[in-house]
Scaffold this motif. Structure first.
Motif, PDB file in Angstrom:
ATOM      1  N   GLY A 120      26.113  62.128  78.857  1.00 10.61           N
ATOM      2  CA  GLY A 120      27.016  62.292  77.738  1.00 10.61           C
ATOM      3  C   GLY A 120      26.391  61.591  76.583  1.00 10.61           C
ATOM      4  N   ALA A 121      27.120  61.102  75.355  1.00 12.75           N
ATOM      5  CA  ALA A 121      26.567  60.650  74.356  1.00 12.75           C
ATOM      6  C   ALA A 121      27.330  59.250  73.848  1.00 12.75           C
ATOM      7  CB  ALA A 121      26.911  61.868  73.216  1.00 12.75           C
ATOM      8  N   THR A 122      27.600  58.558  74.862  1.00 11.53           N
ATOM      9  CA  THR A 122      28.292  57.319  74.233  1.00 11.53           C
ATOM     10  C   THR A 122      27.219  56.270  73.957  1.00 11.53           C
ATOM     11  OG1 THR A 122      28.069  56.459  76.786  1.00 11.53           O
ATOM     12  CG2 THR A 122      29.916  57.825  76.154  1.00 11.53           C
ATOM     13  N   GLY A 123      27.733  55.232  73.199  1.00  9.13           N
ATOM     14  CA  GLY A 123      26.958  54.153  72.712  1.00  9.13           C
ATOM     15  C   GLY A 123      26.130  54.571  71.448  1.00  9.13           C
ATOM     16  N   ASN A 124      24.848  54.018  71.278  1.00  9.94           N
ATOM     17  CA  ASN A 124      24.151  54.239  70.070  1.00  9.94           C
ATOM     18  C   ASN A 124      23.305  55.628  70.348  1.00  9.94           C
ATOM     19  OD1 ASN A 124      23.084  53.987  67.630  1.00  9.94           O
ATOM     20  ND2 ASN A 124      21.964  52.204  67.820  1.00  9.94           N
ATOM     21  N   VAL A 125      23.801  56.741  69.850  1.00 10.95           N
ATOM     22  CA  VAL A 125      22.884  57.911  70.259  1.00 10.95           C
ATOM     23  C   VAL A 125      23.182  58.802  68.905  1.00 10.95           C
ATOM     24  CG1 VAL A 125      23.240  57.731  72.680  1.00 10.95           C
ATOM     25  CG2 VAL A 125      25.169  59.109  71.143  1.00 10.95           C
ATOM     26  N   THR A 126      22.297  59.778  69.076  1.00 12.37           N
ATOM     27  CA  THR A 126      22.142  60.976  68.062  1.00 12.37           C
ATOM     28  C   THR A 126      22.836  62.191  68.784  1.00 12.37           C
ATOM     29  OG1 THR A 126      19.897  61.483  68.372  1.00 12.37           O
ATOM     30  CG2 THR A 126      20.632  59.964  66.672  1.00 12.37           C
ATOM     31  N   GLY A 127      22.738  62.317  70.182  1.00  6.01           N
ATOM     32  CA  GLY A 127      23.117  63.584  70.714  1.00  6.01           C
ATOM     33  C   GLY A 127      23.273  63.249  72.327  1.00  6.01           C
ATOM     34  N   PRO A 128      23.937  64.172  73.032  1.00  6.11           N
ATOM     35  CA  PRO A 128      23.955  63.888  74.596  1.00  6.11           C
ATOM     36  C   PRO A 128      22.497  63.953  75.108  1.00  6.11           C
ATOM     37  CG  PRO A 128      24.607  66.218  73.888  1.00  6.11           C
ATOM     38  CD  PRO A 128      24.277  65.303  72.634  1.00  6.11           C
ATOM     39  N   HIS A 129      22.236  62.840  75.827  1.00  8.65           N
ATOM     40  CA  HIS A 129      20.961  62.735  76.661  1.00  8.65           C
ATOM     41  C   HIS A 129      21.281  61.539  77.586  1.00  8.65           C
ATOM     42  CE1 HIS A 129      20.691  59.614  73.508  1.00  8.65           C
ATOM     43  NE2 HIS A 129      19.779  59.122  74.526  1.00  8.65           N
ATOM     44  N   LEU A 130      20.500  61.689  78.637  1.00 10.26           N
ATOM     45  CA  LEU A 130      20.273  60.641  79.798  1.00 10.26           C
ATOM     46  C   LEU A 130      19.215  59.601  79.215  1.00 10.26           C
ATOM     47  CD1 LEU A 130      21.038  58.963  82.137  1.00 10.26           C
ATOM     48  CD2 LEU A 130      19.398  60.631  83.375  1.00 10.26           C
ATOM     49  N   HIS A 131      19.535  58.461  78.812  1.00  7.05           N
ATOM     50  CA  HIS A 131      18.486  57.319  78.661  1.00  7.05           C
ATOM     51  C   HIS A 131      18.290  56.595  79.921  1.00  7.05           C
ATOM     52  CE1 HIS A 131      16.338  54.383  76.399  1.00  7.05           C
ATOM     53  NE2 HIS A 131      16.896  53.105  77.238  1.00  7.05           N
ATOM     54  N   LEU A 132      16.924  56.941  80.560  1.00  7.53           N
ATOM     55  CA  LEU A 132      16.496  56.116  81.831  1.00  7.53           C
ATOM     56  C   LEU A 132      15.599  55.049  81.631  1.00  7.53           C
ATOM     57  CD1 LEU A 132      16.939  56.441  84.957  1.00  7.53           C
ATOM     58  CD2 LEU A 132      14.825  57.753  84.999  1.00  7.53           C
ATOM     59  N   CYS A 150      21.767  55.398  81.244  1.00  5.04           N
ATOM     60  CA  CYS A 150      22.765  55.163  79.903  1.00  5.04           C
ATOM     61  C   CYS A 150      23.247  56.310  79.364  1.00  5.04           C
ATOM     62  CB  CYS A 150      21.888  54.083  79.089  1.00  5.04           C
ATOM     63  SG  CYS A 150      21.166  52.496  79.736  1.00  5.04           S
ATOM     64  N   HIS A 151      24.231  56.062  78.339  1.00  2.00           N
ATOM     65  CA  HIS A 151      25.129  56.805  77.475  1.00  2.00           C
ATOM     66  C   HIS A 151      25.855  57.961  78.369  1.00  2.00           C
ATOM     67  CE1 HIS A 151      22.628  54.978  74.565  1.00  2.00           C
ATOM     68  NE2 HIS A 151      21.588  55.688  74.791  1.00  2.00           N
ATOM     69  N   LEU A 152      26.294  57.470  79.635  1.00  2.00           N
ATOM     70  CA  LEU A 152      26.661  58.622  80.500  1.00  2.00           C
ATOM     71  C   LEU A 152      28.128  58.823  79.882  1.00  2.00           C
ATOM     72  CD1 LEU A 152      26.019  56.834  83.993  1.00  2.00           C
ATOM     73  CD2 LEU A 152      24.925  58.668  82.881  1.00  2.00           C
ATOM     74  N   SER A 153      28.637  60.090  80.240  1.00  2.00           N
ATOM     75  CA  SER A 153      29.981  60.403  79.645  1.00  2.00           C
ATOM     76  C   SER A 153      31.087  60.160  80.755  1.00  2.00           C
ATOM     77  CB  SER A 153      30.008  62.057  79.672  1.00  2.00           C
ATOM     78  OG  SER A 153      29.642  62.620  80.481  1.00  2.00           O
ATOM     79  N   GLY A 181      27.750  48.129  75.511  1.00  2.00           N
ATOM     80  CA  GLY A 181      27.451  48.202  74.081  1.00  2.00           C
ATOM     81  C   GLY A 181      26.593  49.467  73.445  1.00  2.00           C
ATOM     82  N   ALA A 182      25.400  49.159  73.151  1.00  9.54           N
ATOM     83  CA  ALA A 182      24.662  50.426  72.542  1.00  9.54           C
ATOM     84  C   ALA A 182      23.982  51.309  73.571  1.00  9.54           C
ATOM     85  CB  ALA A 182      23.557  49.790  71.818  1.00  9.54           C
ATOM     86  N   TYR A 183      24.208  50.825  74.859  1.00 10.13           N
ATOM     87  CA  TYR A 183      23.973  51.599  75.866  1.00 10.13           C
ATOM     88  C   TYR A 183      25.064  52.731  76.370  1.00 10.13           C
ATOM     89  CZ  TYR A 183      19.591  48.976  76.408  1.00 10.13           C
ATOM     90  OH  TYR A 183      18.179  48.817  76.521  1.00 10.13           O
ATOM     91  N   GLY A 184      26.070  52.360  75.801  1.00  8.76           N
ATOM     92  CA  GLY A 184      27.383  53.256  76.195  1.00  8.76           C
ATOM     93  C   GLY A 184      27.689  52.839  77.709  1.00  8.76           C
ATOM     94  N   TYR A 185      28.305  53.955  78.287  1.00  7.26           N
ATOM     95  CA  TYR A 185      28.693  53.742  79.955  1.00  7.26           C
ATOM     96  C   TYR A 185      27.089  53.777  80.617  1.00  7.26           C
ATOM     97  CZ  TYR A 185      33.393  54.456  78.994  1.00  7.26           C
ATOM     98  OH  TYR A 185      34.902  54.344  78.360  1.00  7.26           O
ATOM     99  N   ARG A 186      27.002  52.589  81.502  1.00  2.12           N
ATOM    100  CA  ARG A 186      25.572  52.464  82.183  1.00  2.12           C
ATOM    101  C   ARG A 186      25.881  51.972  83.639  1.00  2.12           C
ATOM    102  NH1 ARG A 186      22.385  46.973  81.005  1.00  2.12           N
ATOM    103  NH2 ARG A 186      24.401  46.170  82.240  1.00  2.12           N
ATOM    104  N   ILE A 187      25.137  52.697  84.380  1.00  5.97           N
ATOM    105  CA  ILE A 187      25.061  52.333  85.783  1.00  5.97           C
ATOM    106  C   ILE A 187      23.799  51.995  86.154  1.00  5.97           C
ATOM    107  CG2 ILE A 187      25.249  53.324  88.167  1.00  5.97           C
ATOM    108  CD1 ILE A 187      26.988  55.309  87.307  1.00  5.97           C
ATOM    109  N   VAL A 188      23.581  50.551  86.979  1.00  4.22           N
ATOM    110  CA  VAL A 188      22.245  50.125  87.251  1.00  4.22           C
ATOM    111  C   VAL A 188      21.933  49.979  88.835  1.00  4.22           C
ATOM    112  CG1 VAL A 188      20.849  47.914  87.430  1.00  4.22           C
ATOM    113  CG2 VAL A 188      22.468  48.552  85.332  1.00  4.22           C
ATOM    114  N   LEU A 189      21.260  50.881  89.362  1.00  5.38           N
ATOM    115  CA  LEU A 189      20.792  50.738  90.808  1.00  5.38           C
ATOM    116  C   LEU A 189      19.610  49.813  90.984  1.00  5.38           C
ATOM    117  CD1 LEU A 189      20.565  54.563  91.400  1.00  5.38           C
ATOM    118  CD2 LEU A 189      22.634  53.004  91.799  1.00  5.38           C
ATOM    119  N   GLU A 190      19.808  49.098  92.408  1.00  2.12           N
ATOM    120  CA  GLU A 190      18.481  48.157  92.394  1.00  2.12           C
ATOM    121  C   GLU A 190      17.831  48.887  93.808  1.00  2.12           C
ATOM    122  OE1 GLU A 190      17.607  43.569  93.851  1.00  2.12           O
ATOM    123  OE2 GLU A 190      19.896  44.268  93.026  1.00  2.12           O
TER     124      GLU A 190
END
Length: 337
Positions: free
Chosen positions: A303-315, A281-284, A262-271
């Motif tokens: 990338g800039a997928t999901g709810n973003v204003t520009g390319p960045h990594l949301h960690l 989040c927001h991966l291209s 969703g708003a996070y775009g493409y997301r990978i979760v590490l445990e």
């Protein structure tokens, strides 16, 4: 009136009575009575007694043994003692006179003896007084010496107590200084050990952890408020970087989720092994979508997928369902963000 000496062969010299001392005999031969003989004997006796008592003192004479004083036997001139006018003289006048003179000399000797005894008694009294005075002086000196010794002992005791107190204070001060130095040394050693341990831990963590990307700029921090976030505040840390910049695993972990969110775009979760979750989040694009990865391994691209204003990594960093400040967490792992 002077006492006339009675005739006595070889002892008293020649006796020559005069008109004044003798009267013509009546009837048979008589020896004229020596007037004043008894009076003089009594006078000498009284003088002797007075001399003895006066020399010795009344108080002291009472302690002396009594001296027997014998009254001389006076010749009987027919008048019954002293007095008379010399009318009746003894037929043996010269012998009686000699005897009276001898007895008078005995009284004088006794008086002289009493005077000597009195002088001896006075000497003894003076000697006793001197002895008592010397004893008193000795006692006073002994008391003064004892008082001086006691004062010196008290002063010495006070000096010892003062010295002991000073020594105790110095010892306590030295022990306190030593304790303070020991505590300070222990504290310094502990701090140095902790610092070393922290450095070793950071160094170890630095080898086990990696930054999520490179060539980035931090734009939004954890907790920033704003309407662009559904929760009202920012829940992660934004690394602004060009699209396609590699995204790496911060530590060895397993992938529990990879895909669209969703708003996070493409997301990978590490445990991680301790249960901490790291959200990318927001991966291209995503390079790995399952399995386990190691620290520093590339798992996707900025990338800039999901709810973003520009390319960045949301960690985001989460543990137990709650978010944490990613910047603080990365720095706790020895990473310089």
């Amino acid at each position: 009136m002077e006492l006339q000496e009675a005739p006595n062969a070889g002892a008293w010299g020649e006796w020559n009575p005069t008109e004044d001392s003798a009267r013509p005999p009546r009837g048979k031969h008589r020896v004229v009575k020596q007037r004043g003989g008894l009076a003089r004997s009594s006078t000498v006796l009284g003088v002797g007694v007075i001399a003895a008592v006066g020399a010795s003192g009344i108080a002291t004479a009472q302690d002396r043994p009594q001296v027997a004083i014998s009254m001389p036997s006076l010749p009987d001139f027919g008048l019954g003692g002293a007095g008379g006018d010399g009318q009746h003289a003894d037929a043996e006048g010269p012998a009686a006179g000699a005897e009276a003179a001898t007895k008078t000399g005995i009284i004088a000797q006794q008086a002289a003896g009493h005077a000597d005894a009195g002088a001896t008694l006075v000497g003894r009294i003076l000697q006793q007084a001197e002895s008592q005075e010397s004893a008193a002086d000795a006692q006073n000196r002994a008391q003064a010496e004892r008082a001086a010794q006691e004062a010196a002992a008290a002063q010495a005791k006070a000096q010892r107590e003062t010295a002991q107190k000073e020594a105790d204070d110095a010892r306590v001060a030295a022990e306190k200084e030593a304790d303070d130095a020991r505590v300070a040394a222990e504290k310094e050693a502990k701090e140095a050990a902790e610092a070393k341990a922290e450095q070793e831990r950071i160094a170890k963590l630095a080898g086990s952890y990696s930054l999520p990307t490179s060539a980035y700029t931090l734009t939004s921090h954890y907790g920033d408020a704003g309407s662009m976030w559904s929760s009202g505040y920012h829940t992660g840390l934004d690394f602004a970087a060009p699209t396609g910049t590699p995204v790496k695993a911060v530590a060895g972990a397993k992938i529990t989720s990879a895909g669209w969110s969703g708003a996070y775009g493409y997301r990978i979760v590490l445990e991680l092994e301790d249960g901490t979750e790291i959200w990318y989040c927001h991966l291209s694009s995503m390079s790995v979508t399952s399995g386990s990865v190691g620290a520093g391994e590339t798992i996707g691209r900025v990338g800039a997928t999901g709810n973003v204003t520009g390319p960045h990594l949301h960690l985001e960093v989460r543990k137990g369902g709650s978010t944490m400040d990613p910047l603080a967490w990365l720095e706790s792992k020895g990473l310089s963000v």
